[in-house]
Design a protein around this motif. Structure first.
Motif, PDB file in Angstrom:
ATOM      1  N   TYR A   1     -10.059  -5.501   5.372  1.00  0.00           N
ATOM      2  CA  TYR A   1      -9.537  -4.244   5.933  1.00  0.00           C
ATOM      3  C   TYR A   1      -9.817  -3.030   5.035  1.00  0.00           C
ATOM      4  CZ  TYR A   1      -6.843  -7.749   8.518  1.00  0.00           C
ATOM      5  OH  TYR A   1      -6.458  -8.831   9.256  1.00  0.00           O
ATOM      6  N   PRO A   2     -11.041  -2.865   4.525  1.00  0.00           N
ATOM      7  CA  PRO A   2     -11.265  -1.793   3.545  1.00  0.00           C
ATOM      8  C   PRO A   2     -11.001  -0.389   4.084  1.00  0.00           C
ATOM      9  CG  PRO A   2     -13.354  -2.747   4.252  1.00  0.00           C
ATOM     10  CD  PRO A   2     -12.276  -3.649   4.771  1.00  0.00           C
ATOM     11  N   THR A   3     -11.326  -0.127   5.346  1.00  0.00           N
ATOM     12  CA  THR A   3     -11.037   1.204   5.900  1.00  0.00           C
ATOM     13  C   THR A   3      -9.545   1.492   5.861  1.00  0.00           C
ATOM     14  OG1 THR A   3     -12.971   1.090   7.369  1.00  0.00           O
ATOM     15  CG2 THR A   3     -11.261   2.681   7.928  1.00  0.00           C
ATOM     16  N   TYR A   4      -8.776   0.519   6.286  1.00  0.00           N
ATOM     17  CA  TYR A   4      -7.315   0.654   6.289  1.00  0.00           C
ATOM     18  C   TYR A   4      -6.783   0.813   4.867  1.00  0.00           C
ATOM     19  CZ  TYR A   4      -2.440  -0.694   7.397  1.00  0.00           C
ATOM     20  OH  TYR A   4      -1.075  -0.750   7.539  1.00  0.00           O
ATOM     21  N   VAL A   5      -7.334   0.050   3.942  1.00  0.00           N
ATOM     22  CA  VAL A   5      -6.877   0.117   2.554  1.00  0.00           C
ATOM     23  C   VAL A   5      -7.178   1.482   1.948  1.00  0.00           C
ATOM     24  CG1 VAL A   5      -7.236  -0.820   0.239  1.00  0.00           C
ATOM     25  CG2 VAL A   5      -7.043  -2.376   2.189  1.00  0.00           C
ATOM     26  N   ILE A   6      -8.392   1.972   2.146  1.00  0.00           N
ATOM     27  CA  ILE A   6      -8.772   3.269   1.574  1.00  0.00           C
ATOM     28  C   ILE A   6      -7.934   4.387   2.180  1.00  0.00           C
ATOM     29  CG2 ILE A   6     -10.644   4.952   1.375  1.00  0.00           C
ATOM     30  CD1 ILE A   6     -12.590   2.517   1.364  1.00  0.00           C
ATOM     31  N   LEU A   7      -7.784   4.371   3.502  1.00  0.00           N
ATOM     32  CA  LEU A   7      -6.972   5.399   4.151  1.00  0.00           C
ATOM     33  C   LEU A   7      -5.523   5.295   3.692  1.00  0.00           C
ATOM     34  CD1 LEU A   7      -6.628   7.669   6.235  1.00  0.00           C
ATOM     35  CD2 LEU A   7      -6.267   5.897   7.975  1.00  0.00           C
ATOM     36  N   GLY A   8      -5.000   4.075   3.596  1.00  0.00           N
ATOM     37  CA  GLY A   8      -3.616   3.893   3.165  1.00  0.00           C
ATOM     38  C   GLY A   8      -3.385   4.391   1.750  1.00  0.00           C
ATOM     39  N   TRP A   9      -4.369   4.189   0.884  1.00  0.00           N
ATOM     40  CA  TRP A   9      -4.249   4.685  -0.491  1.00  0.00           C
ATOM     41  C   TRP A   9      -4.140   6.213  -0.490  1.00  0.00           C
ATOM     42  CZ3 TRP A   9      -7.906   7.651  -3.282  1.00  0.00           C
ATOM     43  CH2 TRP A   9      -7.615   7.808  -4.633  1.00  0.00           C
ATOM     44  N   ALA A  10      -4.978   6.862   0.318  1.00  0.00           N
ATOM     45  CA  ALA A  10      -4.944   8.331   0.389  1.00  0.00           C
ATOM     46  C   ALA A  10      -3.637   8.817   1.008  1.00  0.00           C
ATOM     47  CB  ALA A  10      -6.139   8.837   1.197  1.00  0.00           C
ATOM     48  N   ILE A  11      -3.199   8.163   2.081  1.00  0.00           N
ATOM     49  CA  ILE A  11      -1.951   8.559   2.744  1.00  0.00           C
ATOM     50  C   ILE A  11      -0.770   8.360   1.817  1.00  0.00           C
ATOM     51  CG2 ILE A  11      -0.361   7.925   4.605  1.00  0.00           C
ATOM     52  CD1 ILE A  11      -2.677   9.604   5.568  1.00  0.00           C
ATOM     53  N   ASN A  12      -0.792   7.308   1.020  1.00  0.00           N
ATOM     54  CA  ASN A  12       0.302   7.071   0.081  1.00  0.00           C
ATOM     55  C   ASN A  12       0.463   8.242  -0.878  1.00  0.00           C
ATOM     56  OD1 ASN A  12       2.281   5.284  -1.359  1.00  0.00           O
ATOM     57  ND2 ASN A  12       0.757   5.470  -2.982  1.00  0.00           N
ATOM     58  N   LEU A  13      -0.652   8.828  -1.306  1.00  0.00           N
ATOM     59  CA  LEU A  13      -0.589   9.983  -2.194  1.00  0.00           C
ATOM     60  C   LEU A  13      -0.117  11.231  -1.450  1.00  0.00           C
ATOM     61  CD1 LEU A  13      -3.910   9.490  -4.213  1.00  0.00           C
ATOM     62  CD2 LEU A  13      -1.581   8.857  -4.894  1.00  0.00           C
TER      63      LEU A  13
END
Length: 525
Positions: A67-79
């Motif tokens: 799920y790399p797209t989800y992981v990358i987006l989630g990392w950005a959203i978390n910030l």
């Protein structure tokens, strides 16, 4: 002077109409957020929910397919959402925002398909507030992003089709298909269900432009955009498992073999069972699921497909083939929560219903009125549009309180209470032999909350990666050196441990599934 007055008026009306068209998707998204927000899970969950609540803020690697797209987006959203509270809650908010985005995009797509904004608004709300979408919007889950990306993909494909058919410049129209290629790549990086759409998208593209293969440069540009996007997002796996190692990595995607194991989901190979068997029972189950999601509108879905076929056969080809392939796959795939896999079919069915509603609204325009009393005809057409749009939302309005209660996770703090009890009770320097549902919660407490770094959590995945053998082998490895605790998935697995070791339950009513390994039952042990 008098003749020039109508010009500003027409421009003002056009500007107002444009503003309403642009604002309506935002309003739909806001309504979805307003309705679903009170039911959001407030903290960490169990199972995959806790995994994603841990992996995304850490920019780690998740279970297959990564799920790399989800992981990358989630990392950005978390910030970006840091003021909203704990990382677990921010990841839950990401699911809600994804479903709200899917609803907003549906407004735009259906408006283009039907020419009627009111029907687009109804379809957008309908998609986002179906029971499955509402439930998944309350906690961290990549299927919500899959719904949003599929909606964006289909909107871009329709925009490309309409640009081609309108006679727009080739370069202008082509941008939509290149953009669709990028979104397809992002969607592949989010969930492998997207691969089921490859054939439907290909058929749609050929139906719109049969001679597209005679434009090799353009085809190459689309393929390059798709490939570069997939490679770009999937690089997250080896990079975060290797030179820029994350605190939580699933399996070993930093090696060629490990990468393909995760990216291709080899762990789930063999999960497709008898795809063409038990047809009657599968159809019955599908009918029950459809009734649950659509209520009174369920019988109209086939009629909506027929209306779509008559009004836009290319879109019917795209969505009909996507629906068939996805339903056959879903009915044959064994998964813990297969209901999540039906968000795509729910979205396509709603667009069919919207096109049917647009067809019915067209019947409100009587030719005789258009000729004799055009203003009355416009009013009648607008009224018929509002009526059929309202009819689309009747099941949603009726069932909204029930759907809200069923999806409500606002009081779900069981995982937090459990992990607090466990980490309070276990001895210093303990080893916990765990399994997926509880391991993910323990990881969140350790890696996100930074609690009990002295405790070693050995999951069923971890023991494979470390070549530790079975759960009882792990116990034997550490017993006598460190305090050992065990958590098993079911009574059978726990019985295998009891046959070899004496166990004592943890002294906590919140963690009755945790046992301390007291001693070996082996002679002389």
């Amino acid at each position: 002077m008098v003749s020039s007055l109508p010009q500003p008026s027409r421009r003002a009306r056009a500007a107002t109409a444009r503003f309403i068209e642009l604002a309506s998707p935002l309003v739909v998204a806001a309504v979805v957020v307003f309705l679903v927000w009170p039911g959001l899970m407030p903290d960490v969950g169990n199972w995959d929910t806790a995994e994603f609540q841990t992996v995304l803020p850490l920019l780690g690697t998740a279970h297959p397919t990564g799920y790399p797209t989800y992981v990358i987006l989630g990392w950005a959203i978390n910030l970006l959402l840091m003021p909203l509270g704990e990382p677990a809650f921010r990841m839950n908010v990401l699911s809600l925002l994804s479903v709200a985005l899917a609803g907003a995009v549906t407004v735009h797509l259906v408006t283009r398909l039907t020419g009627r904004l009111a029907i687009g608004i109804a379809a957008g709300l309908g998609v986002a507030l179906t029971p499955s979408a509402w439930r998944l919007a309350t906690h961290a889950d990549p299927h919500t992003l899959h719904l949003a990306l599929v909606a964006i993909l289909f909107l871009l494909l329709v925009r490309w089709e309409q640009a081609r058919r309108s006679g727009a410049q080739t370069s202008t129209a082509d941008r939509w298909l290149v953009a669709a290629s990028v979104v397809f790549g992002l969607s592949v990086g989010n969930h492998s269900l997207t691969l089921l759409l490859a054939l439907p998208v290909g058929l749609f593209v050929l139906s719109v432009e049969p001679g597209i293969l005679r434009r090799p440069r353009f085809v190459a540009a689309c393929v390059l955009a798709l490939s570069a996007t997939i490679v770009g997002v999937y690089l997250e796996l080896p990079l975060r498992a290797g030179p820029f190692r994350a605190p939580l990595v699933y399996a070993g995607p930093d090696t060629w073999e490990g990468f393909w194991y995760v990216a291709l989901g080899e762990q789930f190979r063999g999960s497709i069972v008898d795809p063409f068997g038990h047809i009657s029972s599968k159809i019955a189950a599908l009918g029950q699921l459809t009734a649950t999601q659509f209520g009174l509108l369920a019988p109209l879905i086939p009629v909506g497909l027929l209306a779509t076929l008559l009004r836009n056969w290319r879109y019917a080809l795209l969505t009909g083939s996507a629906m068939l392939i996805t339903l056959v796959f879903n009915a044959s795939y064994s998964n813990a929560d297969i209901g999540r896999y039906y968000l795509g079919p729910i979205f396509w069915a709603w667009t069919w219903l919207a096109i049917l509603a647009g067809t019915l609204a067209d019947q409100g325009r009587l030719p005789v009125l258009t000729v004799q009393r055009p203003r009355f005809a416009v009013l009648a057409g607008a009224l018929s549009t509002v009526v059929v749009a309202g009819m689309l939302l009747v099941p949603t309005a009726i069932d909204a309180p029930l759907r809200a209660r069923q999806a409500d996770l606002s009081h779900d703090t069981g995982a937090r209470q459990w992990v607090d009890a466990v980490l309070t009770e276990v001895a210093p320097d303990a080893v916990i032999v765990s399994w997926w549902s509880t391991s993910t919660v323990l990881w969140y407490a350790q890696l996100i909350d930074h609690r009990r770094p002295d405790v070693t959590v050995i999951d069923d995945r971890t023991r494979l990666d470390l070549d530790y053998g079975g759960a009882t082998d792990v116990i034997a490895r550490f017993l006598g050196q460190r305090p050992v605790y065990v958590i098993r998935a079911n009574d059978r697995d726990l019985g295998l441990v009891r046959a070899l070791y004496d166990l004592a339950p943890l002294d906590s009513p919140q963690a009755t599934n945790v046992f301390r390994v007291v001693a070996s039952r082996a002679v002389g042990g």
